[in-house]
Design an enzyme around this catalytic site. Sequence first.
Site, PDB file in Angstrom:
ATOM      1  N   LYS A 146      31.614   0.079 -62.762  1.00 15.59           N
ATOM      2  CA  LYS A 146      32.971   0.643 -62.321  1.00 15.59           C
ATOM      3  C   LYS A 146      33.593   0.888 -63.497  1.00 15.59           C
ATOM      4  O   LYS A 146      34.537   1.996 -63.375  1.00 15.59           O
ATOM      5  CB  LYS A 146      33.705  -0.724 -61.669  1.00 15.59           C
ATOM      6  CG  LYS A 146      33.184  -1.187 -60.186  1.00 15.59           C
ATOM      7  CD  LYS A 146      33.413  -0.152 -59.349  1.00 15.59           C
ATOM      8  CE  LYS A 146      32.773  -0.605 -58.051  1.00 15.59           C
ATOM      9  NZ  LYS A 146      32.765   0.590 -56.810  1.00 15.59           N
ATOM     10  N   GLU A 180      42.391   0.272 -55.480  1.00 13.56           N
ATOM     11  CA  GLU A 180      42.182  -0.685 -54.504  1.00 13.56           C
ATOM     12  C   GLU A 180      40.940  -1.619 -55.345  1.00 13.56           C
ATOM     13  O   GLU A 180      40.308  -1.066 -56.241  1.00 13.56           O
ATOM     14  CB  GLU A 180      41.485   0.087 -53.403  1.00 13.56           C
ATOM     15  CG  GLU A 180      40.174   0.321 -53.421  1.00 13.56           C
ATOM     16  CD  GLU A 180      39.829   1.597 -54.379  1.00 13.56           C
ATOM     17  OE1 GLU A 180      40.603   2.091 -55.052  1.00 13.56           O
ATOM     18  OE2 GLU A 180      38.724   1.846 -54.490  1.00 13.56           O
ATOM     19  N   SER A 238      24.085  -3.173 -60.616  1.00 12.82           N
ATOM     20  CA  SER A 238      25.290  -2.532 -60.901  1.00 12.82           C
ATOM     21  C   SER A 238      26.124  -3.335 -61.418  1.00 12.82           C
ATOM     22  O   SER A 238      27.153  -2.981 -62.033  1.00 12.82           O
ATOM     23  CB  SER A 238      25.782  -2.186 -59.379  1.00 12.82           C
ATOM     24  OG  SER A 238      25.778  -3.014 -58.471  1.00 12.82           O
TER      25      SER A 238
HETATM   26  C1  LIG Z   1      28.753  -4.910 -58.727  1.00 10.53           C
HETATM   27  C2  LIG Z   1      29.210  -4.107 -58.040  1.00 10.53           C
HETATM   28  N1  LIG Z   1      28.080  -3.222 -57.279  1.00 10.53           N
HETATM   29  C3  LIG Z   1      28.428  -2.492 -56.479  1.00 10.53           C
HETATM   30  C4  LIG Z   1      29.759  -2.336 -55.709  1.00 10.53           C
HETATM   31  C5  LIG Z   1      29.720  -1.455 -54.652  1.00 10.53           C
HETATM   32  O1  LIG Z   1      30.261  -0.422 -54.912  1.00 10.53           O
HETATM   33  P1  LIG Z   1      29.504   1.274 -55.014  1.00 10.53           P
HETATM   34  O2  LIG Z   1      28.732   1.310 -53.774  1.00 10.53           O
HETATM   35  O3  LIG Z   1      30.745   2.170 -55.062  1.00 10.53           O
HETATM   36  O4  LIG Z   1      28.695   1.356 -56.151  1.00 10.53           O
HETATM   37  C6  LIG Z   1      30.709  -3.129 -56.298  1.00 10.53           C
HETATM   38  C7  LIG Z   1      31.937  -2.794 -55.574  1.00 10.53           C
HETATM   39  O5  LIG Z   1      32.862  -3.392 -56.022  1.00 10.53           O
HETATM   40  C8  LIG Z   1      30.431  -3.831 -57.067  1.00 10.53           C
HETATM   41  O6  LIG Z   1      31.385  -4.617 -57.627  1.00 10.53           O
END
Ligand SMILES: Cc1ncc(COP(=O)(O)O)c(C=O)c1O
Lengths: 253, 408
Positions: free
Chosen positions: B86, B108, B376
């Site tokens: 993020k 948000e 992620s």
């Molecule tokens: C660690 C992590 N991965 C994935 C996501 C999903 O978001 P996005 O699909 O925008 O990557 C989030 C959202 O809060 C997150 O905190």
Amino acid sequence: MLETYLRKRLEKKNILLMTHIVLGYPSFEDCFRIIQAMVAAGVDLMELQIPFSEPIADGSVILHANQKALANGVTIQGCLDFVQKVTHAFDIPFLIMSYYNIFFRYGVRDFVSAMSQRGLQGAIIPDLPPEEGKDYFNAMREHKLAPIFIYSPTTPDQRMKYIASFARGFIYCVARKGVTGKTTSFSGALTKYLARCRKATNLPLALGFGVKEKADIDYLEGKADIAVVGTQTIRIMENEGIASVGDFILNLR
Amino acid sequence: MINRGYYGKFGGAFMPEILTATVDELVKAFEAAKNDPSFWKEYMYIMSTYSCRPTPITFAENLTRHFGGARIYIKREDLNHTGAHKVNNVMGQGLLVKRMGKTRVIAETGAGQHGVATATMAAKYGFKCTIYMGEVDVARQRPNVFWMERLGAEVVPVRKGTRILKDAINEAFRDWVTSMDDTHYVLGTACGPHPFPEMVSYFQSIIGKEARRQILEQKGKLPVRVYACVGGGSNAMGIFSGFFNDPVELVGVEAGGKGLDSGRHAARLASKKGSVGVAQGYKTYFLQDSDGQMKETYSVAAGLDYVGVSPILASLREEGRIRFEATTDREVLDAFSLTIEKEGLVPALESAHAFAQAFKEISDLSKDDIVLINQSGRGDKDIFTIADAFADQNWRKFIKKKAEEYRA
Ligand SMILES: Cc1ncc(COP(=O)(O)O)c(C=O)c1O
């Protein structure tokens, strides 16, 4: 035609009054009684909001009404059936107010056709800018319904003209930043803004967001053609009961 | 507005008129920044000195041996400052906020990772900060609420609607339509009105750029598949975009919740339940009823528990460029356990969706193949959920004791 009706009305009154309700809130029966009281009290036209789960331009009072209506099981079909009864029973123009997804999911052309069959005269869609509205205003034109578009204080002059080129009936001028239901200051800045709106279009101007008492409407006389009362009637109904709505409207003018 | 941000038939900008001028200003600032080489340089400087870019790729040797299929590589977005991808988006938008001369940011958040990243950026750049978070998510991601508040942000629990991510987005918009003169809305995923899907993807593209270079440097060849979880779609857009022009299969993994037949999931693209609609400022696949009312979604992972999905991903799915799958909560918790046990890696529950799907498919591939999984974020924020899922008795005892101390 909506504009013709408004102009005729304006020959007799300095300013017209448009009110707003959320369909199915608190119930369809109550909605009918409220409309009855409003028409009897001399309301000139009304917007009927079809509830949507994500009403992004609405403040907490109308948002709550949307959610309550949906929780009570209000459907689009239910709204359309109700609207049919209303347009038969009362002799003022009614408009649909809702968010674009309601139109889109139903099929824009089909929805506009359904509005036309039920004697509605136009629609207000707060999340549909003209750039995204081609299917919509083509269908509205075909059925001779009025697509009402919105001005805001942040809309530049040039864009006001652009928006006016798609609009029919009247222009809905949002009084200020923010969502519905917050306080508006009826002062010099508003006068200037309305003068700017007036310059951009020959259509009648409605002013909404924060109109809640006689003083507000007195202030708008000569500056706008229609005063829009939305949240305040819901508040009155919630706090004082449906029976008070008629008196509230009568005392506005 | 000239370019309204369409990707096939998806995207657009469906907003109240009051925001048009603000969004036009944002489009201008973003275009100017994109065309200014010093902007990307400044961005890279921040990301390499304040966060941890380039994040490495890690060879998951034990998992590879365990499955006996393709070689598993993991892109380590969990090693970013604030613990998730993020921050890539947030620091980029933060630089834009400085350029636009605004003094307050709002956001948000679902999992709280985007909220923490935004609060962090605000602390560093001296902005006021308000974070909207669904009440359900406040409860299940409490550690991140704590950190946002420590970082000086106001956290507003959203008690309207379904009380999760979509409702937090609505409230952020309601703030923005009032406050836009001094406030920028730092949207956290590749959704919402133009230019957000493009802009967020632009900043996240750093993941894919690095990953492609790293795997080629280390292995001399491309992966056969890349896996990413999909909430709104920002980490997926980030890593996938590095491979759009390559013969690489891209797999987006959505939240299967209690299973696609249970009705309790957030699979907008992987299930047949999604349909095209317009909400939250853009057109995409939503989980909605036949009237167009949005449905309640469900996932063990707050960050994937969202009703819409990036219009860019919706379009890429229609083109057949990306395959979408869903994994259930159960599969995700199993994949989480296996990853922590075999590799000592702690993926966020969101990220663990990508792992779970890869694990399902990996044995079919050849030992010479490479797959890349985007981790992620890290799972620290999920401590309460994971403790409950595994009925961790020691943790429970500790919490009880702590509660008694507070009561005293
Ligand atoms: C660690 C992590 N991965 C994935 C996501 C999903 O978001 P996005 O699909 O925008 O990557 C989030 C959202 O809060 C997150 O905190």
